[in-house]
Design an enzyme around this catalytic site. Structure first.
Site, mmCIF file in Angstrom:
data_model
loop_
_atom_site.group_PDB
_atom_site.id
_atom_site.type_symbol
_atom_site.label_atom_id
_atom_site.label_comp_id
_atom_site.label_asym_id
_atom_site.label_seq_id
_atom_site.Cartn_x
_atom_site.Cartn_y
_atom_site.Cartn_z
ATOM 1 N N CYS A 2 -23.603 67.584 3.348
ATOM 2 C CA CYS A 2 -23.987 68.867 2.789
ATOM 3 C C CYS A 2 -23.217 69.972 3.505
ATOM 4 O O CYS A 2 -22.470 69.737 4.429
ATOM 5 C CB CYS A 2 -25.466 69.064 3.026
ATOM 6 S SG CYS A 2 -26.392 67.547 2.844
ATOM 7 N N ARG A 27 -17.508 70.158 -1.855
ATOM 8 C CA ARG A 27 -18.043 68.957 -1.203
ATOM 9 C C ARG A 27 -19.091 68.276 -2.055
ATOM 10 O O ARG A 27 -19.550 67.189 -1.737
ATOM 11 C CB ARG A 27 -18.670 69.334 0.146
ATOM 12 C CG ARG A 27 -17.706 69.944 1.126
ATOM 13 C CD ARG A 27 -18.459 70.716 2.191
ATOM 14 N NE ARG A 27 -19.296 69.861 2.989
ATOM 15 C CZ ARG A 27 -18.973 69.496 4.228
ATOM 16 N NH1 ARG A 27 -17.841 69.914 4.733
ATOM 17 N NH2 ARG A 27 -19.737 68.723 4.939
ATOM 18 N N TRP A 75 -26.697 67.652 -0.408
ATOM 19 C CA TRP A 75 -26.354 66.417 -1.143
ATOM 20 C C TRP A 75 -27.490 65.477 -0.769
ATOM 21 O O TRP A 75 -27.559 64.999 0.367
ATOM 22 C CB TRP A 75 -25.000 65.902 -0.673
ATOM 23 C CG TRP A 75 -24.662 64.519 -1.130
ATOM 24 C CD1 TRP A 75 -24.950 63.348 -0.492
ATOM 25 C CD2 TRP A 75 -23.990 64.123 -2.342
ATOM 26 N NE1 TRP A 75 -24.498 62.283 -1.209
ATOM 27 C CE2 TRP A 75 -23.899 62.718 -2.358
ATOM 28 C CE3 TRP A 75 -23.453 64.824 -3.399
ATOM 29 C CZ2 TRP A 75 -23.295 62.009 -3.383
ATOM 30 C CZ3 TRP A 75 -22.855 64.108 -4.428
ATOM 31 C CH2 TRP A 75 -22.781 62.716 -4.420
ATOM 32 N N ASN A 99 -27.723 68.719 8.241
ATOM 33 C CA ASN A 99 -26.908 67.643 7.663
ATOM 34 C C ASN A 99 -27.186 66.396 8.475
ATOM 35 O O ASN A 99 -27.355 66.482 9.693
ATOM 36 C CB ASN A 99 -25.408 67.961 7.796
ATOM 37 C CG ASN A 99 -24.964 68.979 6.764
ATOM 38 O OD1 ASN A 99 -25.750 69.383 5.901
ATOM 39 N ND2 ASN A 99 -23.715 69.395 6.857
ATOM 40 N N GLY A 100 -27.166 65.243 7.819
ATOM 41 C CA GLY A 100 -27.345 63.984 8.556
ATOM 42 C C GLY A 100 -28.609 63.277 8.119
ATOM 43 O O GLY A 100 -29.233 63.634 7.126
ATOM 44 N N GLU A 483 -9.069 44.945 -5.428
ATOM 45 C CA GLU A 483 -9.290 46.356 -5.063
ATOM 46 C C GLU A 483 -7.999 46.988 -4.569
ATOM 47 O O GLU A 483 -7.663 48.110 -4.927
ATOM 48 C CB GLU A 483 -10.397 46.448 -3.999
ATOM 49 C CG GLU A 483 -10.658 47.813 -3.446
ATOM 50 C CD GLU A 483 -11.048 48.864 -4.490
ATOM 51 O OE1 GLU A 483 -11.342 48.496 -5.643
ATOM 52 O OE2 GLU A 483 -11.019 50.065 -4.154
ATOM 53 N N LYS A 487 -6.227 50.220 -6.305
ATOM 54 C CA LYS A 487 -5.896 51.441 -5.565
ATOM 55 C C LYS A 487 -4.447 51.837 -5.817
ATOM 56 O O LYS A 487 -4.141 52.982 -6.093
ATOM 57 C CB LYS A 487 -6.116 51.231 -4.056
ATOM 58 C CG LYS A 487 -7.568 51.227 -3.627
ATOM 59 C CD LYS A 487 -8.237 52.553 -3.630
ATOM 60 C CE LYS A 487 -9.113 52.931 -4.762
ATOM 61 N NZ LYS A 487 -10.021 52.110 -5.435
ATOM 62 N N GLU A 490 -3.815 52.922 -9.610
ATOM 63 C CA GLU A 490 -4.463 54.134 -10.148
ATOM 64 C C GLU A 490 -3.933 55.409 -9.498
ATOM 65 O O GLU A 490 -4.031 56.474 -10.093
ATOM 66 C CB GLU A 490 -5.971 54.045 -10.022
ATOM 67 C CG GLU A 490 -6.551 54.061 -8.644
ATOM 68 C CD GLU A 490 -8.084 54.069 -8.686
ATOM 69 O OE1 GLU A 490 -8.665 54.643 -9.622
ATOM 70 O OE2 GLU A 490 -8.697 53.518 -7.768
ATOM 71 N N HIS A 506 -0.222 28.652 -10.969
ATOM 72 C CA HIS A 506 -0.569 28.482 -12.396
ATOM 73 C C HIS A 506 -0.004 29.617 -13.232
ATOM 74 O O HIS A 506 -0.504 29.886 -14.319
ATOM 75 C CB HIS A 506 -2.085 28.411 -12.552
ATOM 76 C CG HIS A 506 -2.697 27.287 -11.800
ATOM 77 N ND1 HIS A 506 -2.597 25.963 -12.199
ATOM 78 C CD2 HIS A 506 -3.362 27.260 -10.621
ATOM 79 C CE1 HIS A 506 -3.208 25.184 -11.325
ATOM 80 N NE2 HIS A 506 -3.695 25.939 -10.345
ATOM 81 N N LYS A 605 -13.406 60.951 -12.307
ATOM 82 C CA LYS A 605 -14.188 60.433 -11.164
ATOM 83 C C LYS A 605 -15.389 59.648 -11.667
ATOM 84 O O LYS A 605 -15.801 58.689 -11.053
ATOM 85 C CB LYS A 605 -14.658 61.584 -10.269
ATOM 86 C CG LYS A 605 -15.426 61.129 -9.025
ATOM 87 C CD LYS A 605 -14.575 60.220 -8.145
ATOM 88 C CE LYS A 605 -15.344 59.612 -6.988
ATOM 89 N NZ LYS A 605 -14.613 58.501 -6.333
HETATM 90 C C1 AGP Z 1 -11.958 53.283 -8.587
HETATM 91 O O1 AGP Z 1 -11.105 53.850 -7.613
HETATM 92 C C2 AGP Z 1 -12.200 54.221 -9.743
HETATM 93 N N1 AGP Z 1 -12.682 55.490 -9.268
HETATM 94 C C3 AGP Z 1 -13.080 53.577 -10.823
HETATM 95 O O2 AGP Z 1 -12.631 52.271 -11.074
HETATM 96 C C4 AGP Z 1 -14.573 53.496 -10.466
HETATM 97 O O3 AGP Z 1 -14.777 52.559 -9.433
HETATM 98 C C5 AGP Z 1 -15.344 53.056 -11.720
HETATM 99 O O4 AGP Z 1 -15.154 54.020 -12.730
HETATM 100 C C6 AGP Z 1 -16.844 52.891 -11.448
HETATM 101 O O5 AGP Z 1 -17.380 54.114 -11.042
HETATM 102 P P1 AGP Z 1 -18.868 54.145 -10.438
HETATM 103 O O6 AGP Z 1 -18.822 53.393 -9.140
HETATM 104 O O7 AGP Z 1 -19.182 55.594 -10.262
HETATM 105 O O8 AGP Z 1 -19.769 53.459 -11.427
#
Ligand code: AGP
Length: 610
Positions: A2, A27, A75, A99-100, A483, A487, A490, A506, A605
């Protein structure tokens, strides 16, 4: 985390506070409030749920007078986002923002209630106002009252306190949550982050853990919690405002990568008993009767969270010894899943708003399944749809690419799996103690993994021009390979595939030549000998290999072209450590590619559409 702002000077405190909170909006928060003292009068408080605009409207309609005050954007971690849970919290003329996470707030709150205290919120923070005002009623000065209170607190905090009985000072204190003091001419500031006050002063003092500061208009005094004076020198901050928002990091994503040690610690804070050898999840409300009939778990998520779900399968099946299936949110409801009271769904979502995951759990619920979700955003749609929610306490994640969300999801899955296993009697108490010990050691290992950044930046310079990457992992490291590839793709827009290493022969091995680097995850676990074979296969076809290995590695590191060494950890927690170099590699390659790291093209996001 926060946002906190404190002010004492000659200006109208409410203007300074609202301006400072606005500079912390990036934030992320879900409620806000300010408190100010008009000397000789009581503390005036204005709070509101939602955006700062709501608070500004309230303050405009009912102005707050005074030249000393505190403000907060919240938050939520304990208690839903609402006006009554918003800070500041006030008790008998003492106002506090925090905060915390206070780990021991429940027993403290119960003790206070027994003495007649009446609580108006669901937060852990409110107990601070009660404890400090109780100390002052016993004759302590404000600074000593804060000090005595903090000696009773376990957990993390950045707090700022004012009292109507001592309206010539603001008191701040920190433990694991940042707090900065601004030095003005005839005025003083305290904030959780530089941007809140950078437009007021560039002369700042940074508090360390265990320090308390008393700020008046003309003086700043820092002491330890034991009352020893600490000599501090101030720093001139020459950051631009936008740099300041990122805490000096170039991007939010990099800031959030480096927050992971603290974020993972906040995920397990207050939820483990080392001596008792137990995981305490008060927010896990599936009762034992419903748990006893469970014959299958579904872990449902999207994107990075789906990768966390794939790791979760290993944890559930090993600790709970019940089958666990993993489903992509957008696929689950189209396969007419067998879901009923014998299936327990675990939905994983940082935002708690992902439409595909939300639709999936609605379908599972319709069929009679109970839902537990692992979320970061309090009271989000998925959280509200669930029977029980385990919050990650990661703090807001601003960068579109999930980093600390992933590692805190893994920590939350680890806690949840152990908690369920203990309830179902499928794990020995001794084993739980060992598992908890491993978790407690993790934040320091995360810091060690992060210290590889300079080497990883150098590796990125040698690889950022390639067009295709292959990421290989086996067993619990296969989701980490997925993952790492996500990363990279994307944020740098480079094609990257995560693959189970055993599948190389395969098909994907046809891709490998000198133009396709291969990132190999080779922890010293049961899969290690096979991973050595994969490295040799890739090398034999001209592929360049970047190997992520443990510190006691002596074979993979000899075969690979580039090696990143990370601390050893239990196989259950290795995914958290192995992810970190992959986050940093993707980040530095993207920076070299000149892409928009925090807001990559075409991505959001939170994907709230199906
Ligand atoms: C991952 O870096 C992306 N931001 C995206 O794949 C994300 O993980 C996915 O949209 C799921 O989002 P969520 O965890 O908010 O459900």
């Amino acid at each position: 985390m926060c946002g906190i702002v404190g002010y004492i000077g000659t200006k109208d405190a409410s203007n300074v506070l609202l301006d400072g909170l606005k500079r912390l909006e990036y934030r992320g928060y879900d409620s806000a409030g300010i408190a100010a003292i008009d000397v000789g009068k009581n503390i005036e408080v204005r709070r509101s749920a939602g955006k700062l605009f709501n608070l500004e409207k309230k303050v405009h309609a009912h102005p707050v007078k005074g030249h000393i005050g505190i403000g907060h954007t919240r938050w939520a971690t304990h208690g839903r986002p609402s006006e009554e849970n918003a800070h500041p919290h006030v008790e008998s003329g003492v106002a506090v923002v925090h905060n915390g996470i206070i780990e021991n707030y429940l027993p403290l709150k119960e003790g206070l209630e027994k003495q007649g205290a009446v609580f108006k919120s669901e937060t852990d923070t409110e107990i601070l106002a009660h404890l400090i005002s109780r100390q002052m009623k016993a004759g302590k000065a404000l600074e000593d009252a804060v000090r005595e209170t903090l000696k009773e607190i376990k957990g993390s905090y950045a707090i700022v306190v004012i009292s109507k009985d001592e309206p010539d000072k603001i008191i701040g204190a920190r433990m694991e949550c940042p707090l900065v003091v601004g030095i003005g001419d005839g005025e003083g500031f305290i904030a959780s982050d530089i941007p809140a006050i950078l437009n007021r002063t560039r002369r700042m003092i940074f508090l360390e853990d265990g320090e308390i500061v008393t700020v008046t208009k003309d003086n700043i005094e820092v002491k330890t919690i034991d009352g020893k004076v600490v000599k501090k020198t101030h720093r001139e901050i020459d950051w631009s405002p936008i740099m300041a928002e990122k805490g000096g990091y170039r991007h939010f994503m990099l800031k959030e990568i480096f927050e992971q040690a603290r974020a993972v610690a906040d995920t397990f804070r207050g939820r483990i008993s080392e001596e008792g050898g137990n995981v305490i999840l008060d927010d896990f409300r599936i009762n034992e009767k419903d748990l006893q009939v469970v014959e299958r778990f579904y872990l449902i998520a999207c994107g990075t969270s789906w990768h966390a779900a794939l790791v979760g399968k290993f944890l559930i099946e090993e600790f709970v010894k019940i089958p666990a299936e993993v489903d992509i949110g957008s696929e689950f409801r189209y396969r007419n899943p067998i879901a009923d009271k014998k299936t327990l769904c675990i939905a994983i979502s940082q935002s708690g708003e992902t439409a595909d995951t939300l639709a999936a759990i609605k379908e599972a619920k319709r069929k009679g399944s109970k839902i537990v979700s692992i979320c970061n955003a309090i009271e989000s749609s998925i959280a509200r749809e669930s029977d029980s929610v385990i919050y990650m306490h990661a703090g807001p994640e601003i960068g579109v690419a999930s980093t600390k969300a992933f590692t805190t999801q893994l920590a939350a899955l680890y806690l949840l799996s152990i908690n369920i296993a203990v309830k179902l009697g499928s794990i020995k108490r001794e084993t739980v103690k060992d598992l908890i010990q491993e978790l407690v050691k993790l934040p320091k290992k995360i810091e060690a993994a992060l210290s590889n950044e300079p080497k990883i930046e150098a590796i990125a310079k040698r690889y950022f021009h390639f067009r295709d990457f292959l990421y290989l992992g086996r067993g619990i490291s296969y989701p980490v390979a997925l993952e790492g590839a996500l990363k990279l793709k994307e944020i740098s827009y480079i094609h990257a595939e995560g693959y189970p290493a055993g599948e190389m022969k395969h098909g994907p091995i046809a891709l490998i030549d000198e133009n396709v680097p291969v990132v190999v995850l080779a922890p010293k676990d049961a899969t290690y000998p096979k991973m050595l074979g994969n490295i040799e296969e890739a090398k034999a076809r001209g592929g360049r290999v970047i190997a992520i290995v443990n510190e006691d590695d002596n074979e993979a590191s000899k075969k690979a072209d580039d090696v990143i060494i990370i601390p050893s950890a239990s196989r259950h927690l290795s995914p958290i450590l192995f992810t970190i170099p992959l986050q940093l590699l993707a980040y530095h390659i993207a920076v070299l590619k000149g892409t928009d790291v925090d807001q990559p093209r075409n991505l959001a996001k939170s994907v709230t559409v199906e």
